[in-house]
Write a protein that holds these residues in place. Sequence first.
Motif, PDB file in Angstrom:
ATOM      1  N   HIS A  75       6.668   1.377   7.996  1.00  0.00           N
ATOM      2  CA  HIS A  75       7.200   2.559   8.677  1.00  0.00           C
ATOM      3  C   HIS A  75       8.329   2.102   9.602  1.00  0.00           C
ATOM      4  CE1 HIS A  75       6.054   6.484  11.024  1.00  0.00           C
ATOM      5  NE2 HIS A  75       7.323   6.461  10.664  1.00  0.00           N
ATOM      6  N   TYR A  76       9.551   2.594   9.338  1.00  0.00           N
ATOM      7  CA  TYR A  76      10.738   2.179  10.083  1.00  0.00           C
ATOM      8  C   TYR A  76      11.494   3.382  10.589  1.00  0.00           C
ATOM      9  CZ  TYR A  76       9.979  -2.486   8.276  1.00  0.00           C
ATOM     10  OH  TYR A  76       9.432  -3.699   8.000  1.00  0.00           O
ATOM     11  N   ARG A  77      12.332   3.147  11.600  1.00  0.00           N
ATOM     12  CA  ARG A  77      13.155   4.216  12.171  1.00  0.00           C
ATOM     13  C   ARG A  77      14.530   3.677  12.496  1.00  0.00           C
ATOM     14  NH1 ARG A  77      13.741   5.191  17.629  1.00  0.00           N
ATOM     15  NH2 ARG A  77      13.102   7.343  17.392  1.00  0.00           N
ATOM     16  N   ALA A  78      15.484   4.579  12.566  1.00  0.00           N
ATOM     17  CA  ALA A  78      16.839   4.253  12.995  1.00  0.00           C
ATOM     18  C   ALA A  78      17.371   5.436  13.789  1.00  0.00           C
ATOM     19  CB  ALA A  78      17.738   3.985  11.789  1.00  0.00           C
ATOM     20  N   GLU A  79      18.207   5.131  14.750  1.00  0.00           N
ATOM     21  CA  GLU A  79      18.839   6.190  15.533  1.00  0.00           C
ATOM     22  C   GLU A  79      20.322   6.219  15.219  1.00  0.00           C
ATOM     23  OE1 GLU A  79      17.769   6.763  19.594  1.00  0.00           O
ATOM     24  OE2 GLU A  79      15.867   5.716  19.306  1.00  0.00           O
ATOM     25  N   VAL A  80      20.825   7.420  15.014  1.00  0.00           N
ATOM     26  CA  VAL A  80      22.257   7.625  14.793  1.00  0.00           C
ATOM     27  C   VAL A  80      22.768   8.282  16.062  1.00  0.00           C
ATOM     28  CG1 VAL A  80      23.993   8.783  13.381  1.00  0.00           C
ATOM     29  CG2 VAL A  80      21.924   7.832  12.313  1.00  0.00           C
ATOM     30  N   SER A  81      23.503   7.525  16.860  1.00  0.00           N
ATOM     31  CA  SER A  81      23.925   8.006  18.175  1.00  0.00           C
ATOM     32  C   SER A  81      25.161   8.903  18.131  1.00  0.00           C
ATOM     33  CB  SER A  81      24.167   6.832  19.121  1.00  0.00           C
ATOM     34  OG  SER A  81      25.131   5.968  18.585  1.00  0.00           O
ATOM     35  N   LEU A  82      25.775   8.997  16.975  1.00  0.00           N
ATOM     36  CA  LEU A  82      26.912   9.894  16.798  1.00  0.00           C
ATOM     37  C   LEU A  82      26.366  11.279  16.443  1.00  0.00           C
ATOM     38  CD1 LEU A  82      30.024   9.780  16.716  1.00  0.00           C
ATOM     39  CD2 LEU A  82      29.826   9.247  14.287  1.00  0.00           C
ATOM     40  N   PRO A  83      26.681  12.323  17.238  1.00  0.00           N
ATOM     41  CA  PRO A  83      26.142  13.650  16.928  1.00  0.00           C
ATOM     42  C   PRO A  83      26.497  14.105  15.516  1.00  0.00           C
ATOM     43  CG  PRO A  83      27.107  13.644  19.118  1.00  0.00           C
ATOM     44  CD  PRO A  83      27.486  12.335  18.464  1.00  0.00           C
ATOM     45  N   SER A  84      25.599  14.852  14.929  1.00  0.00           N
ATOM     46  CA  SER A  84      25.780  15.329  13.555  1.00  0.00           C
ATOM     47  C   SER A  84      27.051  16.128  13.380  1.00  0.00           C
ATOM     48  CB  SER A  84      24.584  16.178  13.140  1.00  0.00           C
ATOM     49  OG  SER A  84      23.745  15.432  12.331  1.00  0.00           O
ATOM     50  N   ASP A  85      27.414  16.904  14.386  1.00  0.00           N
ATOM     51  CA  ASP A  85      28.608  17.733  14.269  1.00  0.00           C
ATOM     52  C   ASP A  85      29.888  16.966  14.597  1.00  0.00           C
ATOM     53  OD1 ASP A  85      28.092  17.491  16.982  1.00  0.00           O
ATOM     54  OD2 ASP A  85      28.551  19.595  17.436  1.00  0.00           O
ATOM     55  N   ARG A  86      29.774  15.674  14.871  1.00  0.00           N
ATOM     56  CA  ARG A  86      30.948  14.854  15.188  1.00  0.00           C
ATOM     57  C   ARG A  86      30.995  13.595  14.327  1.00  0.00           C
ATOM     58  NH1 ARG A  86      29.996  15.657  21.332  1.00  0.00           N
ATOM     59  NH2 ARG A  86      30.756  17.781  21.520  1.00  0.00           N
ATOM     60  N   GLY A  87      30.497  13.693  13.120  1.00  0.00           N
ATOM     61  CA  GLY A  87      30.579  12.571  12.199  1.00  0.00           C
ATOM     62  C   GLY A  87      29.262  11.900  11.875  1.00  0.00           C
ATOM     63  N   GLY A  88      28.207  12.219  12.609  1.00  0.00           N
ATOM     64  CA  GLY A  88      26.909  11.608  12.342  1.00  0.00           C
ATOM     65  C   GLY A  88      26.400  11.909  10.945  1.00  0.00           C
ATOM     66  N   GLU A  89      26.764  13.084  10.417  1.00  0.00           N
ATOM     67  CA  GLU A  89      26.320  13.433   9.058  1.00  0.00           C
ATOM     68  C   GLU A  89      26.892  12.472   8.029  1.00  0.00           C
ATOM     69  OE1 GLU A  89      30.282  15.349   9.294  1.00  0.00           O
ATOM     70  OE2 GLU A  89      28.617  15.287  10.686  1.00  0.00           O
ATOM     71  N   GLU A  90      28.041  11.879   8.313  1.00  0.00           N
ATOM     72  CA  GLU A  90      28.633  10.920   7.380  1.00  0.00           C
ATOM     73  C   GLU A  90      27.811   9.639   7.280  1.00  0.00           C
ATOM     74  OE1 GLU A  90      32.755  10.394   8.394  1.00  0.00           O
ATOM     75  OE2 GLU A  90      33.083  12.560   8.417  1.00  0.00           O
ATOM     76  N   LEU A  91      26.989   9.384   8.283  1.00  0.00           N
ATOM     77  CA  LEU A  91      26.087   8.240   8.253  1.00  0.00           C
ATOM     78  C   LEU A  91      24.743   8.599   7.639  1.00  0.00           C
ATOM     79  CD1 LEU A  91      26.801   6.909  11.855  1.00  0.00           C
ATOM     80  CD2 LEU A  91      27.695   5.989   9.704  1.00  0.00           C
ATOM     81  N   VAL A  92      24.275   9.806   7.913  1.00  0.00           N
ATOM     82  CA  VAL A  92      22.919  10.202   7.518  1.00  0.00           C
ATOM     83  C   VAL A  92      22.849  10.704   6.077  1.00  0.00           C
ATOM     84  CG1 VAL A  92      21.000  11.767   8.029  1.00  0.00           C
ATOM     85  CG2 VAL A  92      22.283  10.710   9.905  1.00  0.00           C
TER      86      VAL A  92
END
Length: 125
Positions: A75-92
């Motif tokens: 069981h693993y986790r990661a945090e994407v600190s870039l908000p979804s509406d500011r480019g985070g979706e490109e990572l997720v």
Amino acid sequence: MAEARLRVTDETGETWDDPSERQIQRLYAALNLRCRFLVLERLDVPEVGQHYLQVALNDDLTVVVEYREGGSHTHYRAEVSLPSDRGGEELVVPVLLDWAARREGWRHELPWVRWDPKNERPRES
């Protein structure tokens, strides 16, 4: 009719069996502060419920991504600190799509750490 291999569930409990990549992208894009998470679950593995990838929006629209492939030691986790509406979706989104399609490489896209219940905090309402 073949049995579903993948199921996506949102916070409201609505489910989609074997969604297309476009559907997964749309479901992720529809996340907001009232419907904050998606769970992608593999149904074609022996331990149903233990093979999933999930995403959750924080209040600031940053994202927490978790995956599990069996027991608690996977069981693993990661945090994407870039908000979804500011480019985070490109990572997720690529991680979601690659995981769903069983493509190699998705584990290298985010900085995964082992999930530790002692370090987790409940989501603030």
